[in-house]
Design a protein around this motif. Structure first.
Motif, PDB file in Angstrom:
ATOM      1  N   TYR A 180      32.455  90.443  70.039  1.00  0.00           N
ATOM      2  CA  TYR A 180      31.183  90.768  69.380  1.00  0.00           C
ATOM      3  C   TYR A 180      30.029  90.140  70.153  1.00  0.00           C
ATOM      4  O   TYR A 180      28.988  90.765  70.367  1.00  0.00           O
ATOM      5  CB  TYR A 180      31.178  90.249  67.945  1.00  0.00           C
ATOM      6  CG  TYR A 180      32.169  90.958  67.056  1.00  0.00           C
ATOM      7  CD1 TYR A 180      31.938  92.271  66.665  1.00  0.00           C
ATOM      8  CD2 TYR A 180      33.321  90.336  66.609  1.00  0.00           C
ATOM      9  CE1 TYR A 180      32.838  92.939  65.853  1.00  0.00           C
ATOM     10  CE2 TYR A 180      34.229  90.987  65.796  1.00  0.00           C
ATOM     11  CZ  TYR A 180      33.981  92.283  65.422  1.00  0.00           C
ATOM     12  OH  TYR A 180      34.871  92.948  64.633  1.00  0.00           O
ATOM     13  N   PHE A 183      29.318  92.217  73.164  1.00  0.00           N
ATOM     14  CA  PHE A 183      28.553  93.425  72.832  1.00  0.00           C
ATOM     15  C   PHE A 183      27.074  93.079  72.625  1.00  0.00           C
ATOM     16  O   PHE A 183      26.183  93.777  73.107  1.00  0.00           O
ATOM     17  CB  PHE A 183      29.099  94.081  71.552  1.00  0.00           C
ATOM     18  CG  PHE A 183      30.507  94.602  71.683  1.00  0.00           C
ATOM     19  CD1 PHE A 183      30.941  95.191  72.862  1.00  0.00           C
ATOM     20  CD2 PHE A 183      31.392  94.524  70.613  1.00  0.00           C
ATOM     21  CE1 PHE A 183      32.235  95.680  72.981  1.00  0.00           C
ATOM     22  CE2 PHE A 183      32.696  95.016  70.723  1.00  0.00           C
ATOM     23  CZ  PHE A 183      33.114  95.589  71.908  1.00  0.00           C
ATOM     24  N   SER A 204      22.800 102.976  64.006  1.00  0.00           N
ATOM     25  CA  SER A 204      24.252 103.226  63.953  1.00  0.00           C
ATOM     26  C   SER A 204      25.011 102.066  63.309  1.00  0.00           C
ATOM     27  O   SER A 204      26.078 102.267  62.758  1.00  0.00           O
ATOM     28  CB  SER A 204      24.816 103.644  65.307  1.00  0.00           C
ATOM     29  OG  SER A 204      24.764 102.612  66.203  1.00  0.00           O
ATOM     30  N   MET A 205      24.439 100.854  63.362  1.00  0.00           N
ATOM     31  CA  MET A 205      25.023  99.746  62.582  1.00  0.00           C
ATOM     32  C   MET A 205      25.012 100.094  61.095  1.00  0.00           C
ATOM     33  O   MET A 205      26.024  99.969  60.405  1.00  0.00           O
ATOM     34  CB  MET A 205      24.203  98.464  62.757  1.00  0.00           C
ATOM     35  CG  MET A 205      24.410  97.753  64.061  1.00  0.00           C
ATOM     36  SD  MET A 205      23.455  96.211  64.061  1.00  0.00           S
ATOM     37  CE  MET A 205      23.657  95.768  65.789  1.00  0.00           C
ATOM     38  N   ASN A 208      27.383 102.912  60.245  1.00  0.00           N
ATOM     39  CA  ASN A 208      28.769 102.442  60.230  1.00  0.00           C
ATOM     40  C   ASN A 208      29.055 101.659  58.950  1.00  0.00           C
ATOM     41  O   ASN A 208      30.117 101.803  58.336  1.00  0.00           O
ATOM     42  CB  ASN A 208      29.033 101.574  61.462  1.00  0.00           C
ATOM     43  CG  ASN A 208      30.501 101.238  61.641  1.00  0.00           C
ATOM     44  OD1 ASN A 208      31.362 101.987  61.197  1.00  0.00           O
ATOM     45  ND2 ASN A 208      30.781 100.120  62.260  1.00  0.00           N
ATOM     46  N   PHE A 209      28.093 100.846  58.548  1.00  0.00           N
ATOM     47  CA  PHE A 209      28.225 100.066  57.317  1.00  0.00           C
ATOM     48  C   PHE A 209      28.396 100.993  56.117  1.00  0.00           C
ATOM     49  O   PHE A 209      29.301 100.824  55.294  1.00  0.00           O
ATOM     50  CB  PHE A 209      26.993  99.175  57.155  1.00  0.00           C
ATOM     51  CG  PHE A 209      27.091  98.204  56.015  1.00  0.00           C
ATOM     52  CD1 PHE A 209      28.077  97.233  55.984  1.00  0.00           C
ATOM     53  CD2 PHE A 209      26.184  98.245  54.965  1.00  0.00           C
ATOM     54  CE1 PHE A 209      28.178  96.325  54.940  1.00  0.00           C
ATOM     55  CE2 PHE A 209      26.271  97.347  53.909  1.00  0.00           C
ATOM     56  CZ  PHE A 209      27.266  96.387  53.897  1.00  0.00           C
TER      57      PHE A 209
ATOM     58  N   ALA B  47      27.519 100.256  66.451  1.00  0.00           N
ATOM     59  CA  ALA B  47      28.614 100.479  65.503  1.00  0.00           C
ATOM     60  C   ALA B  47      29.760  99.490  65.724  1.00  0.00           C
ATOM     61  O   ALA B  47      30.443  99.108  64.778  1.00  0.00           O
ATOM     62  CB  ALA B  47      29.118 101.922  65.622  1.00  0.00           C
ATOM     63  N   LEU B  48      29.954  99.072  66.972  1.00  0.00           N
ATOM     64  CA  LEU B  48      31.042  98.128  67.247  1.00  0.00           C
ATOM     65  C   LEU B  48      30.700  96.727  66.733  1.00  0.00           C
ATOM     66  O   LEU B  48      31.574  95.948  66.387  1.00  0.00           O
ATOM     67  CB  LEU B  48      31.334  98.054  68.750  1.00  0.00           C
ATOM     68  CG  LEU B  48      32.018  99.282  69.362  1.00  0.00           C
ATOM     69  CD1 LEU B  48      31.968  99.216  70.878  1.00  0.00           C
ATOM     70  CD2 LEU B  48      33.456  99.390  68.886  1.00  0.00           C
ATOM     71  N   ILE B  49      29.404  96.406  66.697  1.00  0.00           N
ATOM     72  CA  ILE B  49      29.000  95.052  66.292  1.00  0.00           C
ATOM     73  C   ILE B  49      29.026  94.890  64.764  1.00  0.00           C
ATOM     74  O   ILE B  49      29.554  93.908  64.240  1.00  0.00           O
ATOM     75  CB  ILE B  49      27.579  94.735  66.822  1.00  0.00           C
ATOM     76  CG1 ILE B  49      27.585  94.641  68.350  1.00  0.00           C
ATOM     77  CG2 ILE B  49      27.055  93.431  66.214  1.00  0.00           C
ATOM     78  CD1 ILE B  49      26.209  94.660  68.982  1.00  0.00           C
ATOM     79  N   PHE B  50      28.471  95.873  64.073  1.00  0.00           N
ATOM     80  CA  PHE B  50      28.272  95.724  62.626  1.00  0.00           C
ATOM     81  C   PHE B  50      28.907  96.872  61.860  1.00  0.00           C
ATOM     82  O   PHE B  50      28.763  98.014  62.284  1.00  0.00           O
ATOM     83  CB  PHE B  50      26.759  95.646  62.351  1.00  0.00           C
ATOM     84  CG  PHE B  50      26.422  95.231  60.950  1.00  0.00           C
ATOM     85  CD1 PHE B  50      26.419  93.888  60.592  1.00  0.00           C
ATOM     86  CD2 PHE B  50      26.117  96.191  59.996  1.00  0.00           C
ATOM     87  CE1 PHE B  50      26.110  93.512  59.298  1.00  0.00           C
ATOM     88  CE2 PHE B  50      25.813  95.811  58.698  1.00  0.00           C
ATOM     89  CZ  PHE B  50      25.809  94.467  58.354  1.00  0.00           C
ATOM     90  N   PRO B  51      29.585  96.613  60.770  1.00  0.00           N
ATOM     91  CA  PRO B  51      29.772  95.332  60.069  1.00  0.00           C
ATOM     92  C   PRO B  51      30.968  94.500  60.543  1.00  0.00           C
ATOM     93  O   PRO B  51      31.243  93.458  59.947  1.00  0.00           O
ATOM     94  CB  PRO B  51      29.985  95.779  58.616  1.00  0.00           C
ATOM     95  CG  PRO B  51      30.625  97.120  58.726  1.00  0.00           C
ATOM     96  CD  PRO B  51      30.078  97.750  59.982  1.00  0.00           C
ATOM     97  N   GLY B  52      31.650  94.916  61.618  1.00  0.00           N
ATOM     98  CA  GLY B  52      32.847  94.207  62.065  1.00  0.00           C
ATOM     99  C   GLY B  52      32.639  92.712  62.251  1.00  0.00           C
ATOM    100  O   GLY B  52      33.523  91.904  61.956  1.00  0.00           O
ATOM    101  N   ILE B  53      31.450  92.338  62.732  1.00  0.00           N
ATOM    102  CA  ILE B  53      31.204  90.927  63.036  1.00  0.00           C
ATOM    103  C   ILE B  53      31.325  90.044  61.796  1.00  0.00           C
ATOM    104  O   ILE B  53      31.624  88.848  61.907  1.00  0.00           O
ATOM    105  CB  ILE B  53      29.814  90.768  63.712  1.00  0.00           C
ATOM    106  CG1 ILE B  53      29.718  89.416  64.403  1.00  0.00           C
ATOM    107  CG2 ILE B  53      28.672  90.981  62.722  1.00  0.00           C
ATOM    108  CD1 ILE B  53      28.592  89.294  65.393  1.00  0.00           C
TER     109      ILE B  53
END
Lengths: 244, 97
Positions: A180, A183, A204-205, A208-209, B47-53
């Motif tokens: 992370y 990234f 896109s965050m 995705n959420f 998309a890879l950072i959030f919400p995975g983090i």
């Protein structure tokens, strides 16, 4: 940013390879702890050292390998694991479309070979080194970048499988942030140069959420959809030569 | 059986990776398609950072967030990505002590 006129700068194969390995170093260091953690988990899940390492050689996709090791430990069936892997890794299809567009002047064997080494990390770092394609022998830059990452992933997995539980869990938990952080470290300088890029990433965050937490999609599909919708929404915002 | 599963995983991972190598040059790209493809890395990173983090430490989502903020702060200094990675690992290590 100004796009350069497409004229190849001279560059030897050796120098392209060296530059590519250097560009791959952050991935090398970021992968190592994650790969070790994967190796530990996989061997705890009952995989042999050979199987643990071969999964890294043949699959080369971190998140899917963690998931598969977990599923195997729980006694999941062949088809369940393969389908879950497909879903989780389908995002690479979208990334590969972007990557292949970047490499559009390469011959098919090069495009094919380099596409096999695409991961989230090799894709992100390659995309931030778009200008390399204006140089002679630039395919060796991307090849070296990918091989550096691949080598780290395989060696780390093997070491993790060997070491087993020697690594204290607090340390391996802390390592979970490594990718992370990578990234974020890759994204931030681009956002600093062009704020629109930050808007695209934040959109896109949030997508995705919403897709993963509220719509309840699998992680894999949520990331694919967020990436596709987020980048489509970027079209009216981006200038033609952004993102180089 | 395990090796067979691994082979199955390898195939379903490999195919989506290489298909674009064969299809992308047949498409005559309009400017908007180019813009879209150029934006993909940044949308994907988001998309890879959030919400995975938030799942770095399962029971404490804020630990991942703080680690990420430290990584971003370090990246603003224009240093190599490696320093963001090391800084974030140290932060999470200290916060979970």
């Amino acid at each position: 940013m100004k796009e350069e006129v497409v004229m190849e700068t001279e560059q030897s194969i050796g120098s392209a390879f060296k530059q590519g390995s250097l560009a791959g170093m952050p991935i090398f260091l970021g992968y190592m702890p994650i790969a070790i953690a994967y190796g530990v988990l996989a061997s705890q899940s009952g995989l042999t050292i050979f199987e643990t390492t071969m999964m890294s050689v043949l699959v080369f996709a971190g998140a899917a390998q963690f998931m598969a090791a977990n599923m195997m430990a729980q006694g999941a069936l062949f088809l369940q694991i393969v389908v879950a892997t497909f879903v989780l890794n389908f995002r690479h299809f979208i990334m590969s479309m972007s990557f292949m567009n970047q490499l559009k002047n390469y011959s098919l064997p090069w495009k094919f070979g380099l596409s096999l080494g695409l991961t989230d990390e090799t894709f992100a770092v390659s995309a931030l080194h778009k200008k390399e394609t204006n140089k002679e022998n630039s395919m060796f830059f991307y090849l070296a970048l990918i091989l550096t990452a691949y080598f780290s992933w395989i060696v780390g997995s093997f070491a993790g499988a060997l070491l087993g539980e020697i690594i204290p869990s607090q340390l391996s938990d802390s390592m979970g942030i490594a990718l992370y952080a990578m990234f974020i470290g890759l994204l931030t300088p681009s956002v600093k140069k062009e704020w629109r890029i930050g808007v695209v990433a934040v959109i896109s965050m949030l997508l995705n959420f919403i897709f993963s937490e509220f719509v309840g999609l699998d992680t894999g599909w949520a990331i694919v959809l967020a990436t596709v919708v987020g980048s489509l929404m970027a079209i009216p915002m981006m200038k033609e030569d952004d993102a180089s | 059986m395990t090796m067979l599963t691994i082979l199955g995983m390898a195939i379903v991972t490999m195919v989506p990776r290489f298909i674009p190598a064969f299809i992308m040059d047949r498409l005559a790209l309009k400017p908007w398609v180019n813009k879209w493809l150029n934006a993909i890395p940044f949308a994907a990173l988001g998309a890879l950072i959030f919400p995975g983090i938030m799942s770095v430490i399962e029971e404490a989502p804020w630990v991942g967030i703080i680690g990420g903020l430290v990584a971003a702060a370090i990246a603003l200094l224009n240093v190599n990505v490696i320093f963001s990675v090391i800084g974030a690992i140290l932060t999470v290590f200290l916060l979970t002590m």
